[in-house]
Motif scaffolding. Structure first.
Motif, short mmCIF file in Angstrom:
data_model
loop_
_atom_site.label_atom_id
_atom_site.label_comp_id
_atom_site.label_asym_id
_atom_site.label_seq_id
_atom_site.Cartn_x
_atom_site.Cartn_y
_atom_site.Cartn_z
N LEU A 148 56.67 29.69 43.86
CA LEU A 148 57.10 30.87 44.57
C LEU A 148 56.15 31.95 44.17
CD1 LEU A 148 60.63 30.97 45.79
CD2 LEU A 148 58.66 30.53 47.19
N LYS A 149 55.87 32.20 42.82
CA LYS A 149 55.24 33.31 42.36
C LYS A 149 55.55 34.61 43.17
CE LYS A 149 51.10 31.21 40.91
NZ LYS A 149 51.34 29.83 41.38
N PRO A 150 56.86 35.09 42.88
CA PRO A 150 57.43 36.12 43.58
C PRO A 150 56.95 37.40 42.70
CG PRO A 150 59.39 35.25 42.32
CD PRO A 150 58.01 34.23 42.23
N ASP A 151 56.82 38.59 43.44
CA ASP A 151 56.46 39.74 42.89
C ASP A 151 57.62 40.32 42.23
OD1 ASP A 151 53.62 40.38 43.72
OD2 ASP A 151 54.71 39.57 45.64
N THR A 152 58.79 40.08 43.00
CA THR A 152 60.15 40.74 42.63
C THR A 152 61.18 39.60 42.66
OG1 THR A 152 59.47 43.00 43.27
CG2 THR A 152 61.99 42.52 42.89
N VAL A 153 61.96 39.49 41.61
CA VAL A 153 63.16 38.52 41.58
C VAL A 153 64.42 39.56 41.77
CG1 VAL A 153 64.77 36.97 40.34
CG2 VAL A 153 62.21 36.50 40.50
N LEU A 154 65.37 39.44 42.68
CA LEU A 154 66.52 40.40 42.58
C LEU A 154 67.63 39.37 42.44
CD1 LEU A 154 67.79 43.13 43.92
CD2 LEU A 154 66.98 42.41 46.14
N TYR A 155 68.33 39.72 41.58
CA TYR A 155 69.47 38.97 41.09
C TYR A 155 70.86 39.41 41.64
CZ TYR A 155 71.93 36.04 37.89
OH TYR A 155 73.03 34.86 37.55
N CYS A 156 71.38 38.68 42.56
CA CYS A 156 72.68 39.07 43.21
C CYS A 156 73.57 37.91 43.11
CB CYS A 156 72.46 39.02 44.45
SG CYS A 156 71.31 40.45 45.23
N ALA A 157 73.35 37.10 42.19
CA ALA A 157 74.47 35.89 41.87
C ALA A 157 75.26 36.62 40.90
CB ALA A 157 73.58 34.67 41.26
N GLY A 158 76.37 35.98 40.55
CA GLY A 158 77.24 36.47 39.60
C GLY A 158 78.99 36.22 39.86
N VAL A 159 79.42 36.14 38.78
CA VAL A 159 80.96 35.96 38.89
C VAL A 159 81.59 37.34 39.17
CG1 VAL A 159 83.07 34.96 37.74
CG2 VAL A 159 80.62 33.98 37.05
N THR A 160 82.06 37.49 40.31
CA THR A 160 82.38 39.09 40.57
C THR A 160 84.06 39.04 40.49
OG1 THR A 160 82.23 38.44 42.91
CG2 THR A 160 80.36 39.29 41.98
N ASP A 161 84.53 37.93 40.66
CA ASP A 161 86.15 38.07 40.66
C ASP A 161 86.63 38.34 39.10
OD1 ASP A 161 88.63 37.08 40.38
OD2 ASP A 161 88.61 35.58 41.87
N THR A 162 87.02 39.39 39.17
CA THR A 162 87.42 39.98 37.74
C THR A 162 88.52 39.13 36.95
OG1 THR A 162 88.87 41.37 38.72
CG2 THR A 162 86.70 42.28 37.96
N GLN A 163 89.51 38.30 37.76
CA GLN A 163 90.31 37.30 37.49
C GLN A 163 89.94 36.24 37.03
OE1 GLN A 163 93.50 37.34 40.32
NE2 GLN A 163 94.10 39.46 39.88
N LEU A 164 88.76 35.59 37.49
CA LEU A 164 88.20 34.63 37.28
C LEU A 164 87.46 34.75 35.99
CD1 LEU A 164 87.10 31.44 37.46
CD2 LEU A 164 85.33 32.33 38.99
N CYS A 165 86.77 36.04 36.10
CA CYS A 165 86.22 36.38 34.65
C CYS A 165 87.11 36.00 33.51
CB CYS A 165 85.51 37.70 34.76
SG CYS A 165 83.98 37.93 35.67
N GLU A 166 88.45 36.78 33.64
CA GLU A 166 89.39 36.58 32.50
C GLU A 166 89.67 35.22 32.15
OE1 GLU A 166 90.17 39.32 30.69
OE2 GLU A 166 89.01 40.56 31.96
N ARG A 167 89.72 34.26 33.16
CA ARG A 167 90.04 32.79 32.99
C ARG A 167 88.97 32.31 32.44
NH1 ARG A 167 92.03 33.26 38.03
NH2 ARG A 167 90.47 31.84 39.19
N ASP A 168 87.78 32.31 32.75
CA ASP A 168 86.47 31.59 32.32
C ASP A 168 85.58 32.53 31.77
OD1 ASP A 168 84.66 29.82 31.93
OD2 ASP A 168 84.75 28.54 33.77
N SER A 169 85.50 33.12 30.57
CA SER A 169 84.49 33.97 30.34
C SER A 169 83.26 33.49 29.90
CB SER A 169 85.24 34.88 29.00
OG SER A 169 85.39 33.90 28.00
N ASP A 170 83.27 32.11 29.88
CA ASP A 170 81.96 31.39 29.46
C ASP A 170 81.22 31.46 30.67
OD1 ASP A 170 82.71 30.93 26.85
OD2 ASP A 170 83.24 28.70 27.15
N LEU A 171 81.81 31.32 31.71
CA LEU A 171 81.11 31.15 33.00
C LEU A 171 80.67 32.68 33.39
CD1 LEU A 171 80.58 29.42 35.67
CD2 LEU A 171 82.51 30.27 36.48
#
Ligand SMILES: NC(=O)c1ccc[n+]([C@@H]2O[C@H](COP(=O)([O-])OP(=O)(O)OC[C@H]3O[C@@H](n4cnc5c(N)ncnc54)[C@H](OP(=O)(O)O)[C@@H]3O)[C@@H](O)[C@H]2O)c1
Length: 303
Positions: A61-84
């Protein structure tokens, strides 16, 4: 025309950004499970894990910019699965920025006010991060990893009020749906936040996509006004002509465990204003814009 690749175009913010940025750039998007359908934005599936062929994708693709909008945003899921949480919020953005640096592309990372504890409020860019939960710690780790690379822009976000292409994703969608059904809702009245519209977020990202590389670094999408969720919801109800008595104030302590009670996570407007003259809309103006957009059936009103 510059090429922008949005990783996580299916996210609430990613879908808003894709819809806005396609007017100015050639935009491509990725998703993991939920394919977004955004006109003129080709999207392909790219589930991030240790095997993802990032280099091949960037080479093609050769992008000029990569905009990173992925992520684990559910704070409870973060507590349950910190590796993820650490993988999606820190390790993979680092892997992508590292691969991108071979092609000279720019990386824009959406961080969060939750890199701070909330003990102070009105945070500016050089305040020392002191995250209190796994979500905040994973976003902070992402920032630290990304500091190793050039041409990286980190935008710390407050609470963004946005309607997304996937209804269930947006806090605002849920809130409005309940209020329109005349259901009683509870909103926290003893925690302070900065509320900024998706429209302002899109504007700020546009500035970073086009900024000179010398401006790389950390920015806060802040504002000079802050509010509680209760204050924001009642303001919105007034503008949308919804009875405010449907909204009940509650304490944050009833929602989270005491250790994760962030009292004041408001973000000040520092470098974005200084470097680019950026000013977010006033809350009433932003909500009225949203109301107009909703009447037209669009989730990112044009400017
Ligand atoms: N919303 C806010 O107010 C706010 C505030 C501060 C910071 N942020 C940051 O802004 C970004 C976007 O937030 P959001 O609320 O819009 O996110 P969101 O709606 O929760 O969406 C999460 C995104 O992550 C993707 N994803 C999850 N697991 C994945 C995997 N294994 N591989 C690839 N993609 C994966 C999802 O793809 P699928 O849907 O296809 O599975 C989706 O696109 C996040 O990094 C968040 O930390 C948001």
């Amino acid at each position: 025309m510059k090429k922008v690749l949005i990783i996580g175009a299916s996210s609430c913010l990613g879908s808003n950004l894709a819809t806005y940025l396609r007017r100015h750039y050639l935009v491509y998007g990725t998703y993991a499970h939920n394919r977004p359908r955004i006109e003129n934005v080709p999207c392909f599936q790219m589930h991030l894990d240790d095997e993802t062929p990032i280099l091949g994708v960037l080479k093609t693709l050769k992008p000029d910019t990569v905009l990173y909008c992925a992520g684990v945003t559910d704070t409870q899921l973060c507590e349950r699965d910190s590796d993820l949480a650490f993988a999606l919020n820190a390790t993979y953005p680092g892997t992508i920025a590292s691969a991108l640096s071979r092609f000279g592309g720019r990386f824009v990372y959406l961080s969060s006010a939750k890199v701070f504890s909330g003990s102070k409020g009105n945070y500016v860019e050089n305040d020392f991060p002191d995250p209190q939960d796994i979500y905040g710690s994973s976003k902070r780790r992402g920032e630290e990893i990304l500091k190793r690379y050039e041409n990286v822009f980190i935008l710390r976000l407050p609470t963004i009020f946005a309607l997304g292409s996937l209804n269930q994703r947006s806090m605002l969608n849920r809130l409005l749906r309940q209020l329109w059904r005349r259901e009683q809702i509870s909103c926290i009245s003893d925690e302070t936040r900065t509320f900024v519209s998706a429209h302002d977020l899109c504007h700020a990202i546009g500035l970073l996509v086009d900024a000179d590389p010398i401006h790389e670094g950390i920015y806060h999408l802040g504002a000079s006004h802050s509010d509680t969720y209760y204050g924001f919801a009642t303001r919105m109800a007034r503008i949308f002509d919804i009875p405010t008595k449907l909204i009940n104030p509650v304490s944050g302590a009833d929602f989270h465990s005491q250790s994760h009670h962030h009292h004041d996570l408001s973000l000040g407007l520092g470098e974005l204003r200084k470097q680019f003259g950026f000013e977010p809309e006033k809350p009433d103006q932003a909500l009225k814009r949203l109301q107009v957009g909703l009447k037209k059936g669009v989730f990112v009103p044009s400017s």
